[in-house]
Design an enzyme around this catalytic site. Sequence first.
Site, PDB file in Angstrom:
ATOM      1  N   LYS A  22       1.886  13.213   5.385  1.00  0.00           N
ATOM      2  CA  LYS A  22       1.255  13.826   4.422  1.00  0.00           C
ATOM      3  C   LYS A  22       0.102  12.749   3.875  1.00  0.00           C
ATOM      4  O   LYS A  22      -1.153  13.047   3.653  1.00  0.00           O
ATOM      5  CB  LYS A  22       2.019  14.279   3.290  1.00  0.00           C
ATOM      6  CG  LYS A  22       1.210  14.640   2.083  1.00  0.00           C
ATOM      7  CD  LYS A  22       2.166  15.206   0.917  1.00  0.00           C
ATOM      8  CE  LYS A  22       2.652  14.094   0.065  1.00  0.00           C
ATOM      9  NZ  LYS A  22       1.843  13.277  -0.902  1.00  0.00           N
ATOM     10  N   ASN A  23       0.923  11.650   3.413  1.00  0.00           N
ATOM     11  CA  ASN A  23      -0.023  10.434   2.935  1.00  0.00           C
ATOM     12  C   ASN A  23      -1.282  10.143   3.820  1.00  0.00           C
ATOM     13  O   ASN A  23      -2.267   9.359   3.469  1.00  0.00           O
ATOM     14  CB  ASN A  23       0.767   9.497   2.481  1.00  0.00           C
ATOM     15  CG  ASN A  23       1.535  10.017   0.889  1.00  0.00           C
ATOM     16  OD1 ASN A  23       1.120  10.968   0.598  1.00  0.00           O
ATOM     17  ND2 ASN A  23       2.418   9.117   0.638  1.00  0.00           N
ATOM     18  N   CYS A 117       1.195  11.239 -14.642  1.00  0.00           N
ATOM     19  CA  CYS A 117       1.995  12.079 -14.047  1.00  0.00           C
ATOM     20  C   CYS A 117       3.392  11.698 -14.264  1.00  0.00           C
ATOM     21  O   CYS A 117       3.590  10.871 -14.978  1.00  0.00           O
ATOM     22  CB  CYS A 117       1.663  12.147 -12.587  1.00  0.00           C
ATOM     23  SG  CYS A 117       2.610  10.793 -11.493  1.00  0.00           S
ATOM     24  N   ARG A 122      -0.088   5.849 -13.774  1.00  0.00           N
ATOM     25  CA  ARG A 122      -1.252   5.844 -12.336  1.00  0.00           C
ATOM     26  C   ARG A 122      -2.602   6.196 -12.794  1.00  0.00           C
ATOM     27  O   ARG A 122      -3.413   6.978 -12.457  1.00  0.00           O
ATOM     28  CB  ARG A 122      -0.737   7.261 -11.563  1.00  0.00           C
ATOM     29  CG  ARG A 122       0.725   7.076 -11.366  1.00  0.00           C
ATOM     30  CD  ARG A 122       1.186   8.342 -10.290  1.00  0.00           C
ATOM     31  NE  ARG A 122       0.751   8.022  -8.905  1.00  0.00           N
ATOM     32  CZ  ARG A 122       0.785   8.798  -8.064  1.00  0.00           C
ATOM     33  NH1 ARG A 122       1.667  10.148  -8.323  1.00  0.00           N
ATOM     34  NH2 ARG A 122       0.616   8.638  -6.688  1.00  0.00           N
ATOM     35  N   ASP A 304       8.752   5.675  -2.321  1.00  0.00           N
ATOM     36  CA  ASP A 304       8.855   6.950  -1.972  1.00  0.00           C
ATOM     37  C   ASP A 304      10.344   7.336  -0.959  1.00  0.00           C
ATOM     38  O   ASP A 304      10.629   8.467  -1.307  1.00  0.00           O
ATOM     39  CB  ASP A 304       7.839   7.374  -1.092  1.00  0.00           C
ATOM     40  CG  ASP A 304       6.396   7.572  -1.636  1.00  0.00           C
ATOM     41  OD1 ASP A 304       6.620   7.605  -2.858  1.00  0.00           O
ATOM     42  OD2 ASP A 304       5.442   8.038  -1.080  1.00  0.00           O
ATOM     43  N   ARG A 396       4.858  20.309  -1.774  1.00  0.00           N
ATOM     44  CA  ARG A 396       4.042  19.853  -1.607  1.00  0.00           C
ATOM     45  C   ARG A 396       4.141  18.724  -0.389  1.00  0.00           C
ATOM     46  O   ARG A 396       3.162  18.432   0.021  1.00  0.00           O
ATOM     47  CB  ARG A 396       3.797  18.953  -2.731  1.00  0.00           C
ATOM     48  CG  ARG A 396       3.450  19.891  -4.205  1.00  0.00           C
ATOM     49  CD  ARG A 396       3.003  19.237  -5.304  1.00  0.00           C
ATOM     50  NE  ARG A 396       2.150  17.654  -4.888  1.00  0.00           N
ATOM     51  CZ  ARG A 396       2.610  16.532  -5.129  1.00  0.00           C
ATOM     52  NH1 ARG A 396       3.199  16.341  -6.458  1.00  0.00           N
ATOM     53  NH2 ARG A 396       1.883  15.604  -4.875  1.00  0.00           N
TER      54      ARG A 396
HETATM   55  C1  UD1 Z   1       0.284   6.325  -2.895  1.00  0.00           C
HETATM   56  C2  UD1 Z   1       1.069   7.486  -2.345  1.00  0.00           C
HETATM   57  C3  UD1 Z   1       2.389   7.646  -3.076  1.00  0.00           C
HETATM   58  C4  UD1 Z   1       3.249   6.563  -3.020  1.00  0.00           C
HETATM   59  C5  UD1 Z   1       2.374   5.162  -3.731  1.00  0.00           C
HETATM   60  C6  UD1 Z   1       2.988   3.990  -3.767  1.00  0.00           C
HETATM   61  C7  UD1 Z   1      -0.300   8.965  -1.322  1.00  0.00           C
HETATM   62  C8  UD1 Z   1      -1.300  10.399  -1.305  1.00  0.00           C
HETATM   63  N1  UD1 Z   1       0.360   8.853  -2.095  1.00  0.00           N
HETATM   64  O1  UD1 Z   1       0.039   6.751  -4.265  1.00  0.00           O
HETATM   65  O2  UD1 Z   1       3.145   8.514  -2.375  1.00  0.00           O
HETATM   66  O3  UD1 Z   1       4.212   6.374  -3.823  1.00  0.00           O
HETATM   67  O4  UD1 Z   1       1.139   5.225  -2.769  1.00  0.00           O
HETATM   68  O5  UD1 Z   1       3.397   3.663  -2.459  1.00  0.00           O
HETATM   69  O6  UD1 Z   1      -0.774   8.241  -0.316  1.00  0.00           O
HETATM   70  N2  UD1 Z   1      -2.709   1.410 -10.036  1.00  0.00           N
HETATM   71  C9  UD1 Z   1      -3.437   0.984 -11.017  1.00  0.00           C
HETATM   72  N3  UD1 Z   1      -4.635   0.946 -10.829  1.00  0.00           N
HETATM   73  C10 UD1 Z   1      -5.472   1.839  -9.981  1.00  0.00           C
HETATM   74  C11 UD1 Z   1      -4.483   2.467  -9.010  1.00  0.00           C
HETATM   75  C12 UD1 Z   1      -3.182   2.209  -8.991  1.00  0.00           C
HETATM   76  O7  UD1 Z   1      -2.982   0.270 -11.819  1.00  0.00           O
HETATM   77  O8  UD1 Z   1      -6.673   1.952  -9.811  1.00  0.00           O
HETATM   78  C13 UD1 Z   1      -1.119   1.135  -9.807  1.00  0.00           C
HETATM   79  C14 UD1 Z   1      -0.289   2.782 -10.290  1.00  0.00           C
HETATM   80  O9  UD1 Z   1      -0.226   2.960 -11.471  1.00  0.00           O
HETATM   81  C15 UD1 Z   1       1.040   2.252  -9.600  1.00  0.00           C
HETATM   82  C16 UD1 Z   1       0.589   1.275  -8.484  1.00  0.00           C
HETATM   83  O10 UD1 Z   1      -0.833   0.667  -8.732  1.00  0.00           O
HETATM   84  O11 UD1 Z   1       1.786   1.642 -10.387  1.00  0.00           O
HETATM   85  C17 UD1 Z   1       0.652   1.803  -7.076  1.00  0.00           C
HETATM   86  O12 UD1 Z   1      -0.118   2.751  -7.091  1.00  0.00           O
HETATM   87  P1  UD1 Z   1      -1.089   3.322  -5.774  1.00  0.00           P
HETATM   88  O13 UD1 Z   1      -0.546   2.489  -4.519  1.00  0.00           O
HETATM   89  O14 UD1 Z   1      -2.340   3.602  -6.020  1.00  0.00           O
HETATM   90  O15 UD1 Z   1      -0.368   4.885  -5.356  1.00  0.00           O
HETATM   91  P2  UD1 Z   1      -1.225   6.116  -5.006  1.00  0.00           P
HETATM   92  O16 UD1 Z   1      -2.288   5.559  -3.959  1.00  0.00           O
HETATM   93  O17 UD1 Z   1      -1.506   6.891  -6.039  1.00  0.00           O
END
Ligand code: UD1
Length: 417
Positions: A22-23, A117, A122, A304, A396
């Site tokens: 999915k990811n 969320c 996030r 995850d 999902r």
């Molecule tokens: C992706 C995965 C999700 C997984 C996560 C971490 C998808 C669709 N989802 O989510 O299943 O749990 O990676 O492996 O691929 N952060 C910031 N600022 C930002 C972006 C992120 O502070 O602009 C922080 C987030 O709050 C979080 C951490 O970085 O604490 C990791 O987030 P991120 O790696 O961005 O996760 P996603 O891409 O949302």
Amino acid sequence: MDKIVVSGGRRLSGEVEVSGSKNAALPILIASLLTDEPCTFEHVPELVDIRTALKLLKGLGVKVEQDKPGSVTLQARGVDKLEASYDLVKTMRASFLVLGPLLARFGEALVSTPGGCAIGARPVNLHMKGLAEMGAEIDLVHGYVAAKAKKLKGTKIYLDSPSVGATENLMMAAALAEGTTVIENAAQEPEIQDLADVLTKMGAKVAGAGTAIVRIEGARRLGGVKHRVIPDRIEAGSLMVAAAVAGGDVLIRGVRADHLDAFLLKLREAGVELEIEGDQVRVKGDGVKSVDVSTLPYPGFPTDLQAQMMVLMSVADGVSVITENIFENRFMHALELIRMGADIRLEGNRAVVKGVKSLSGANVMATDLRASMSLILAGLVANGYTEIARVYHLDRGYERVEKKLGALGADIKRVAS
Ligand code: UD1
């Protein structure tokens, strides 16, 4: 809304095939926005999140064709809308990934911010900061990111933390930017590598994907692509925990074991027997011992799979400390597991899990995608019935989970309520 009902205590045996990731699929589908040529993707899982992504792309004017299961062809020639609404982004955060490609190809985009969320704040600040550094003008208006750039320019970007989504958004933007973009402290997840493969096939020059420094030389124009999505490492890991926790002998097919190193080492340390041969992993579970687990960005232990591992530790021999380092509120499943008889003490971002002899079935509620899987896993090992509500989270991200586990001998069914 449907419920899943599990009657615990059955050993699992047989074979099961892992679906496409999915990811990995979500950013890859969205990458089709970067070209007006057709893009065909195979091994795309049938999931609610994938349907949401296709709905989003259709809404932008992308032609979507699904002629056989698992295959999607997208053509972004008639894109006539450059906006992703709050309704879509709030149901699926990955919708925010359209920002980079829309901006890079069409020079502007209006994309809702996702908001917090169930598992944490996030934010998307790193996505926006990176695009601004590439020359985009970015404003936040009424909860939407309004971005403009005549032509994005390659530059050096340092991510304060290795965000998966930010790395993907910036890689897609960089693929059509002028010059070379270097993303430092980039996420190294296998899904990043898969996206890099797609961008490369489309005509961008990508080096270093899968390491902390990704270098992308943008192309003036990108072309169509054919690509098979990598297997879902999180589904594979969840099925392994199912076999380990319920006891039994399960052959999991279509696995990229090299994407699961940290997780497999922890399973082995816990005493789970694993035989890896090619893309097959045979899991034999018969009682496990406690191990400590700390979630970290890839190649560390995946957040995850934290909830699933907690279930295994709940019935392990000894005391385990599980530390969650990625999300600030990702222990909601622990409270439900405690209701099922698990001995878990929460201390900030640490859960101290003392293994118990057995769990007892209960009515429980899922709060997020991976939490809902952990409750099914707990149901497999619990005495009596476990009824899991709010299964939309599950739909999902897990393809036909009750069918897959049912075929292995689990007593699990979906009931409409
Ligand atoms: C992706 C995965 C999700 C997984 C996560 C971490 C998808 C669709 N989802 O989510 O299943 O749990 O990676 O492996 O691929 N952060 C910031 N600022 C930002 C972006 C992120 O502070 O602009 C922080 C987030 O709050 C979080 C951490 O970085 O604490 C990791 O987030 P991120 O790696 O961005 O996760 P996603 O891409 O949302």
